[in-house]
Design an enzyme around this catalytic site. Structure first.
Site, short mmCIF file in Angstrom:
data_model
loop_
_atom_site.label_atom_id
_atom_site.label_comp_id
_atom_site.label_asym_id
_atom_site.label_seq_id
_atom_site.Cartn_x
_atom_site.Cartn_y
_atom_site.Cartn_z
CE LYS A 3 -16.09 -30.11 24.06
NZ LYS A 3 -16.52 -29.12 22.97
CG ASP A 41 -13.65 -27.05 24.06
OD1 ASP A 41 -14.62 -26.94 23.22
OD2 ASP A 41 -13.57 -26.69 25.12
CE LYS A 71 -14.87 -34.53 14.63
NZ LYS A 71 -14.11 -34.41 15.81
CG ASN A 75 -9.19 -21.98 17.31
OD1 ASN A 75 -10.51 -21.87 16.95
ND2 ASN A 75 -8.28 -22.36 16.66
CD GLN A 116 -19.55 -30.96 20.20
OE1 GLN A 116 -18.92 -30.35 20.98
NE2 GLN A 116 -19.32 -30.54 18.72
#
Ligand code: NDP
Ligand code: 2IT
Length: 448
Positions: free
Chosen positions: A126, A166, A90, A241, A111
């Protein structure tokens, strides 16, 4: 560094000598694991460190697409499937011209531990491409995303690998990617991507989650010193974001955000960015896809291409742009300006010497893998909702996000204390994230 840990680190550098960001991420994690490795000899016996620094699988592919003039362009696509001990791989997809395997390995490595800290069943991965969405038309972005998914679809799935956004990958890109996946596979309703639109399987609060989560984490750190975020001045970098939603939560909690930036420069608004100005920034960045300079022109404030967000004497700093954006000199400027808390919204935005300066000065410092875990945590909640064929309200998801961030803070805080470095959130987060993954790898045998 302990000689065993050093030998693992040296082997990483020797194997891939050019992957600087990956070396940096590995070094930071390995260094802080020292007390855990000494306390539990089984990790050495089972070669956990040697295994954990090696991705389970790396996929690299060609992404041909046609630009608006009908010319064929070629980019490079990647997916690093790093560790699946705790669940399906993930992690996000990054589209940026600087993307290469070393950067994606650093992000995938981080991650693993971040996802572990959320407490949800997710492994680490990733991916991305050196495609640069800046200045591209929607049709070009769609053409690229479709071609990218034509290859990526073979490698992902709700039980295998679940990408998300991302840098350079937001709602628009996830839409095109999901649309292509649906056409190729003739399936809808599987959670193969997160960050989907709320109308077609996305979770409410996912767009806000990373930025909100960073601020929730900083709130918890401040509490340990009897401090509140209300009334504090805040410097934020980036204007994408994470930066937008960190700003939003700061405003909601009564703090004053005075800076934002992009790769060209930063603005300084001494009166603070209020809800109305933030709405203008969202329109600028997410719809018109313009530059932060326009904020300064529109609201008549300072804009600088020479300066940076860290020189304005703020009490809180939230780097939310990219890796290694805040160095030792800038950390010193923040300390001299009276900063009391730093929360990494981006992944590894502070250089190692910057982190050292903060920690030596007694600044509360939240590493990205703890502070920005809210995004992937709500991705995990999106997966849960998709599995139930149901959705939760904004309030419900936000409450769960808050609980998860409070939990990560508690875990990192208590783990640092237990391993002899109270207040060191870097050590606390790394050890706590690592222990769960390492124990799972031992339980599942040496092939895992
Ligand atoms: P966006 O693409 O939405 O925004 C990125 C922002 O950072 C833009 O303002 C961009 O400016 C700026 N930026 C990018 N590269 C550079 C650079 N080399 N130098 C200076 N500024 C730069 O990305 P996100 O907000 O999603 O991501 C920001 C950070 O947060 C990244 O480190 C990401 O890995 C991390 N993160 C994101 C999560 C998410 O859920 N989205 C979750 C956890 C972490 P410009 O437009 O000029 O490129
Ligand atoms: O760095 C990150 O945690 C992200 N980009 C979000 C990953 C995700 O799967 O939601």
């Amino acid at each position: 560094m302990d000689s065993y840990i050093e030998s693992v680190y040296n082997a990483v550098v020797e194997k891939d000598p050019t992957q600087k960001e990956f070396h940096q991420a590995v070094r930071e994690v390995l260094e802080s694991l020292e007390p855990a490795i000494q306390k539990h000899p089984k990790f050495k016996e089972f070669a956990i460190l040697e295994r954990i620094v090696e991705p389970e699988r790396v996929i690299q592919f060609r992404v041909p697409w046609k630009d608006k003039d009908g010319r064929i362009q070629v980019n490079r696509g990647f997916r690093v499937e790093f560790n699946s001990a705790l669940g399906p791989y993930k992690g996000g997809l990054r589209f940026h011209r600087t993307v290469n395997l070393g950067i994606l390995k650093f992000l995938g490595f981080e991650q693993i531990f971040k996802n572990s800290l959320t407490g949800l069943p997710m492994g680490g991965g990733k991916g991305g491409s050196d495609f640069d969405p800046h200045g591209k038309t929607d049709a070009e972005v769609e053409a690229f995303c479709t071609s990218f998914m034509l290859e990526l679809n073979r490698h992902i799935g709700q039980f295998t690998d679940v990408p998300a956004g991302d840098i350079g990958v937001g709602g628009r890109e996830i839409g095109y990617l999901y649309g292509a996946y649906r056409k190729i596979k003739n399936v809808h309703g599987t959670c193969v991507l997160t960050g989907k639109g709320a109308g077609w399987g996305g979770s409410l609060i996912r767009p806000e989650a990373t930025g909100y989560g960073v601020v929730y984490f900083v709130q918890e750190m401040l509490k340990t010193k009897g401090e509140k975020i209300k009334g504090k001045t805040v410097a934020i970098s980036g204007s994408g974001n994470v930066a937008q939603h960190a700003t939003e939560k700061c405003i909601q909690l009564g703090a004053k955000v005075v800076t934002l930036s992009d790769s060209n420069g930063n603005i300084y608004d001494p009166n603070g960015i209020d809800a109305e100005k933030l709405a203008w920034v969202k329109e600028l960045k997410n719809v018109r896809r313009g530059r932060i300079k326009e904020y300064a022109e529109h609201f008549g404030v300072e804009y600088s291409t020479e300066s940076n967000p860290w020189v304005y004497g703020t009490q809180i700093a939230l780097p939310c742009a990219t890796q290694n954006e805040l160095d030792g000199k800038e950390a010193q400027a923040l300390v001299d300006g009276g900063v009391i808390a730093v929360g990494e919204g981006a992944n590894m935005p502070c250089t190692p010497d910057a982190v050292e300066i903060f920690q030596n000065a007694g600044v509360l410092f939240a590493p990205g893998k703890a502070a920005n875990a809210g995004g992937v945590a709500v991705s995990g909640l999106e997966m849960a909702q998709n599995s139930m064929r149901y959705f939760w309200t904004r309030e419900e998801v936000d409450r769960k996000l808050h609980e998860i961030m409070v939990g990560i803070h508690k875990t990192a805080y208590e783990t640092a204390e237990k391993y002899g470095k109270p207040g060191d959130y870097v050590m606390g987060a790394n050890i706590a994230g690592f222990l769960k993954v390492a124990n799972a790898m031992i339980d599942m045998g040496y092939l895992s």
